[in-house]
Motif scaffolding. Sequence first.
Motif, PDB file in Angstrom:
ATOM      1  N   PRO A 135      19.724  -0.200  -3.124  1.00  0.00           N
ATOM      2  CA  PRO A 135      19.209  -1.131  -4.486  1.00  0.00           C
ATOM      3  C   PRO A 135      20.004  -0.535  -5.948  1.00  0.00           C
ATOM      4  N   ALA A 136      19.697  -1.623  -6.343  1.00  0.00           N
ATOM      5  CA  ALA A 136      20.645  -2.009  -7.829  1.00  0.00           C
ATOM      6  C   ALA A 136      19.252  -1.286  -9.072  1.00  0.00           C
ATOM      7  N   ARG A 137      18.450  -1.159  -8.026  1.00  0.00           N
ATOM      8  CA  ARG A 137      16.627  -0.607  -8.959  1.00  0.00           C
ATOM      9  C   ARG A 137      16.227  -0.252  -8.399  1.00  0.00           C
ATOM     10  N   PRO A 138      16.012   0.671  -8.016  1.00  0.00           N
ATOM     11  CA  PRO A 138      15.696   1.795  -6.874  1.00  0.00           C
ATOM     12  C   PRO A 138      13.996   1.959  -7.066  1.00  0.00           C
ATOM     13  N   VAL A 139      13.393   1.949  -6.823  1.00  0.00           N
ATOM     14  CA  VAL A 139      11.548   2.838  -7.263  1.00  0.00           C
ATOM     15  C   VAL A 139      12.063   4.437  -6.839  1.00  0.00           C
ATOM     16  N   VAL A 140      11.408   5.311  -7.958  1.00  0.00           N
ATOM     17  CA  VAL A 140      11.659   6.579  -8.120  1.00  0.00           C
ATOM     18  C   VAL A 140      10.278   7.341  -8.448  1.00  0.00           C
ATOM     19  N   GLN A 141       9.790   8.087  -7.309  1.00  0.00           N
ATOM     20  CA  GLN A 141       8.673   8.878  -7.772  1.00  0.00           C
ATOM     21  C   GLN A 141       8.727  10.031  -7.510  1.00  0.00           C
ATOM     22  N   LEU A 142       8.227   9.865  -8.858  1.00  0.00           N
ATOM     23  CA  LEU A 142       8.356  11.845  -9.403  1.00  0.00           C
ATOM     24  C   LEU A 142       6.682  12.659 -10.104  1.00  0.00           C
ATOM     25  N   LEU A 143       6.071  13.542 -10.146  1.00  0.00           N
ATOM     26  CA  LEU A 143       5.113  13.618 -10.743  1.00  0.00           C
ATOM     27  C   LEU A 143       3.298  12.639  -9.889  1.00  0.00           C
ATOM     28  N   LEU A 184      10.753   6.444   3.220  1.00  0.00           N
ATOM     29  CA  LEU A 184       9.379   5.153   3.583  1.00  0.00           C
ATOM     30  C   LEU A 184       8.693   5.674   2.944  1.00  0.00           C
ATOM     31  N   MET A 185       7.443   4.636   2.242  1.00  0.00           N
ATOM     32  CA  MET A 185       6.084   5.022   1.706  1.00  0.00           C
ATOM     33  C   MET A 185       5.521   3.678   1.743  1.00  0.00           C
ATOM     34  N   PRO A 186       3.994   4.094   2.118  1.00  0.00           N
ATOM     35  CA  PRO A 186       3.007   2.658   1.960  1.00  0.00           C
ATOM     36  C   PRO A 186       3.112   2.044   0.962  1.00  0.00           C
ATOM     37  N   ALA A 187       3.402   0.379   0.668  1.00  0.00           N
ATOM     38  CA  ALA A 187       3.576  -0.555  -0.711  1.00  0.00           C
ATOM     39  C   ALA A 187       2.019  -0.303  -1.377  1.00  0.00           C
ATOM     40  N   THR A 188       1.446   0.538  -1.672  1.00  0.00           N
ATOM     41  CA  THR A 188       0.218   0.449  -2.134  1.00  0.00           C
ATOM     42  C   THR A 188       0.374  -0.822  -3.183  1.00  0.00           C
ATOM     43  N   SER A 189      -1.508  -1.148  -3.040  1.00  0.00           N
ATOM     44  CA  SER A 189      -1.461  -1.596  -4.211  1.00  0.00           C
ATOM     45  C   SER A 189      -3.313  -1.725  -4.986  1.00  0.00           C
ATOM     46  N   ALA A 190      -2.758  -2.085  -6.479  1.00  0.00           N
ATOM     47  CA  ALA A 190      -3.717  -1.508  -6.876  1.00  0.00           C
ATOM     48  C   ALA A 190      -5.126  -2.363  -6.012  1.00  0.00           C
ATOM     49  N   THR A 191      -6.588  -1.614  -6.536  1.00  0.00           N
ATOM     50  CA  THR A 191      -8.175  -2.040  -5.788  1.00  0.00           C
ATOM     51  C   THR A 191      -7.763  -3.713  -6.352  1.00  0.00           C
ATOM     52  N   VAL A 200       5.553  -0.759   4.150  1.00  0.00           N
ATOM     53  CA  VAL A 200       6.389   0.265   3.398  1.00  0.00           C
ATOM     54  C   VAL A 200       7.317  -0.636   3.226  1.00  0.00           C
ATOM     55  N   MET A 201       8.148   0.533   1.741  1.00  0.00           N
ATOM     56  CA  MET A 201       8.796   0.279   0.840  1.00  0.00           C
ATOM     57  C   MET A 201       9.667   1.778   0.892  1.00  0.00           C
ATOM     58  N   ALA A 202      11.351   1.580   0.244  1.00  0.00           N
ATOM     59  CA  ALA A 202      11.696   2.600   0.138  1.00  0.00           C
ATOM     60  C   ALA A 202      12.134   3.080  -1.282  1.00  0.00           C
ATOM     61  N   VAL A 203      11.523   4.585  -0.713  1.00  0.00           N
ATOM     62  CA  VAL A 203      11.240   4.909  -2.007  1.00  0.00           C
ATOM     63  C   VAL A 203      12.433   6.293  -2.288  1.00  0.00           C
ATOM     64  N   TYR A 204      13.217   6.804  -3.546  1.00  0.00           N
ATOM     65  CA  TYR A 204      13.317   8.032  -3.749  1.00  0.00           C
ATOM     66  C   TYR A 204      12.730   9.219  -4.512  1.00  0.00           C
ATOM     67  N   ASN A 205      11.944   9.716  -3.608  1.00  0.00           N
ATOM     68  CA  ASN A 205      11.143  10.691  -3.323  1.00  0.00           C
ATOM     69  C   ASN A 205      11.306  12.327  -4.352  1.00  0.00           C
TER      70      ASN A 205
END
Length: 273
Positions: A135-143, A184-191, A200-205
């Motif tokens: 991915p050119a712009r990956p999704v990263v999860q931290l904190l 692979l994490m759930p691609a959750t959305s806001a309420t 699901v979506m690929a996340v750099y955890n």
Amino acid sequence: MRRALRVNSGGSSRLMRCGQHSRCRECGNRIEWYHHSGPQMVRLHPRELPAARVPADCRWHVSSGIAHPAGDGSSWCRIPHALLCPAREAPAAAELEALRRALAVNTRRLIDAGTFLPPAARPEGAAAQQAVCRPARPVVQLLYVRYLAASPVEEIQCVALTRRRVRCTRPVLAPHTPPGTWTLMPATSATGQLALPADVMAVYNLGALSYAEQLRWRAQRCPPHAATPTAPDLTVPDWEPFDPLLHREHIHTRLPTHSRPGPSGRVRKAVRP
């Protein structure tokens, strides 16, 4: 007359909170970053233009360091760089075509002088494969928060100011530091939002890293500059709060298959699901 903030040349830091100078990664021309009503910053052309030359729906103005997508009633206005960027296919308004051509000429001068390297052109098939595998712009999860990075994980650059008064060239992902894991994490959305196009979506955890390491990543600093907190920042971190609906084109449903060298020099490869 151009109105913009300036940094004291004798100051220890060159980090501007608004009107921060930078260069477009696509064309190499100068831009200025400003905060606006949205969560991310907006890129504006560094010069003011006569309002009569700019269509009404393209006018911006800056008030108290905040950019607003409308004119302020004066004879001058600002304009987003995306409308003038010569690297984009979207045509600019007829009134702005001359300025867009001037920026294209400047881009060619920068390329000929060797001061700007444009993104490598790839065939359509290779570009599609690249989007899936790296991915050119990956999704990263931290904190426990997800961010959209501005560049691939291996190319995220430190934002600290060096002793030579230039930006540090070291990457945040250092060879001898613990890396994150592609998950692979759930691609959750806001309420209340609409359903997402993928489950699901690929996340750099980075959640398995220590708290200090995650703080270092969020500050976008290399290990040496993370150990010296007195070193100032030259630019703001590139993190953008991830919105699964606004950034749906960056959602990847497969784990990337790119590789990177490990501490021993051997190559680590990601494992597909």
